[in-house]
Design an enzyme around this catalytic site. Structure first.
Site, PDB file in Angstrom:
ATOM      1  CE  LYS A   1      -3.779  -2.439   2.210  1.00  0.00           C
ATOM      2  NZ  LYS A   1      -4.415  -2.900   3.439  1.00  0.00           N
TER       3      LYS A   1
ATOM      4  CD  GLN B   1      -3.334  -4.502   6.683  1.00  0.00           C
ATOM      5  OE1 GLN B   1      -3.233  -3.595   5.868  1.00  0.00           O
ATOM      6  NE2 GLN B   1      -3.984  -5.620   6.411  1.00  0.00           N
TER       7      GLN B   1
ATOM      8  CG  ASP C   1      -9.876  -0.150   4.990  1.00  0.00           C
ATOM      9  OD1 ASP C   1      -9.685  -0.517   3.818  1.00  0.00           O
ATOM     10  OD2 ASP C   1      -9.159  -0.494   5.947  1.00  0.00           O
TER      11      ASP C   1
END
Ligand code: NAD
Length: 304
Positions: free
Chosen positions: A54, A98, A121
């Site tokens: 990422k 994460q 997200d």
């Protein structure tokens, strides 16, 4: 019939290149540099690989990218305070924590603290609500389903009236995928572990999205002739044919048998996976543009 292989890797590369150009334009025109902060807790090897890719994608997209690595015994309070700081930091437009987090940390408490407009997200209840209410233009949409939708629309065009079966009802993939397909006017069925006669349910689908986490569960004789098959699953299985102790990645769909019936199908790897990271970049650019008062871009229509 031999299915068209939907090359998610190539489409994701194209999308990231478009995002890099648009980021450059935004920086020139407004001085806003899209900024993403990725927070990782602990040493989980798979999480470290995801976070590294990422960060790399963010740099390639001309973003400002920071990573916060916290020890796995970090207190919940310290993590919450970091999220608070990132919420207040004007250089950061997207915050990603994460998952999974260690057991002593309350995951939903952390995710719910992220400012909805920085929630790249798309897991915050406000964003879940906006998507469900059909207000996608105000929401942050979860990356994997958003990427899967782009792949389906590329091969099928207009999805209106199509029968879609989503296998899996997770908050991360299954439910938002169903909401997106419904917003495209599909007739949507969500199947899950308690669904009766799953093969028969899937046989009625023009679009099948498999997000189960069971290697090669969906067989070719479940697939309607000509259907579009989007395989979200990522499963590592033993591959003794590659040598002792070797493994390989497979999806939730038995690719070879499904490809004989399907009209189009995503491979694993190289299908949905690369789209997820590209959509994370897209969401970050969207958040930065919104912070500058600009409209959202229609990324799908900008691809070559
Ligand atoms: P999850 O475990 O949270 O959800 C799995 C779902 O499958 C559940 O809703 C369950 O009801 C359903 N299910 C389980 N067994 C079933 C069965 N026998 N029949 C029908 N339904 C069944 O998983 P998730 O987070 O949604 O992920 C699903 C898969 O997608 C995993 O393989 C994961 O690694 C993968 N994934 C890939 C990406 C990507 O970027 N490509 C992103 C997220 C998840």
């Amino acid at each position: 019939m031999t299915a068209t292989r939907i090359d998610g890797k190539a489409i994701a590369t194209d999308l990231r290149a478009t995002i890099a150009i648009e980021a450059e334009k935004l920086i020139k025109e407004t001085n806003v540099v899209p900024g993403i902060a990725v927070v990782i807790v602990g040493e989980d090897p798979a999480s470290k690989v995801y976070v590294a890719s990422k960060g790399k994608a963010a740099k390639e997209c001309n973003f400002h990218s920071v990573q916060h690595t916290l020890a796995d015994d970090v207190t919940e309070e310290t993590l919450l305070s970091l999220i608070g700081d990132l919420n207040d930091d004007p250089a950061i437009h997207g915050i990603l924590v994460q998952l999974p987090l260690p057991d002593h940390i309350n995951e939903s408490k952390v995710l719910n603290l992220i400012r909805p407009d920085k929630d790249v997200d798309g897991f915050h209840p406000i964003n879940v609500g906006l998507l469900t209410a059909g207000e996608r233009d105000k929401a942050m949409v979860p990356c994997t389903p958003a990427g899967s939708l782009i792949l389906a629309k590329r091969v099928l065009g207009n999805l209106s009236g199509k029968n879609a079966v989503v296998i899996g009802r997770s908050n991360i993939v299954g439910k938002p995928m169903a909401a997106l397909l419904l917003a495209e006017s599909c007739t949507v069925t969500i199947a899950h572990s308690r669904t009766k006669d799953l093969p028969d349910v899937v046989r009625g689908a023009d679009i099948v999205v498999a997000a189960v986490g069971r290697p090669q569960m969906v067989k070719g004789d479940w697939i309607k002739d000509g259907a579009c098959v989007i395989d979200v699953g990522i499963n590592r299985i033993d591959a003794p044919e590659r040598g002792e102790g070797k493994t390989r990645l497979v999806g939730d769909v038995d690719y070879d048998s499904a490809a004989e019936r399907a009209g189009s199908i995503t491979p694993v790897p190289g299908g949905v996976g690369p789209m997820t990271i590209a959509l994370l970049m897209a969401n970050t650019l969207t958040a930065a543009r919104r912070s500058a008062g600009l409209d959202d871009l229609d990324y799908a229509s900008m691809l070559s």
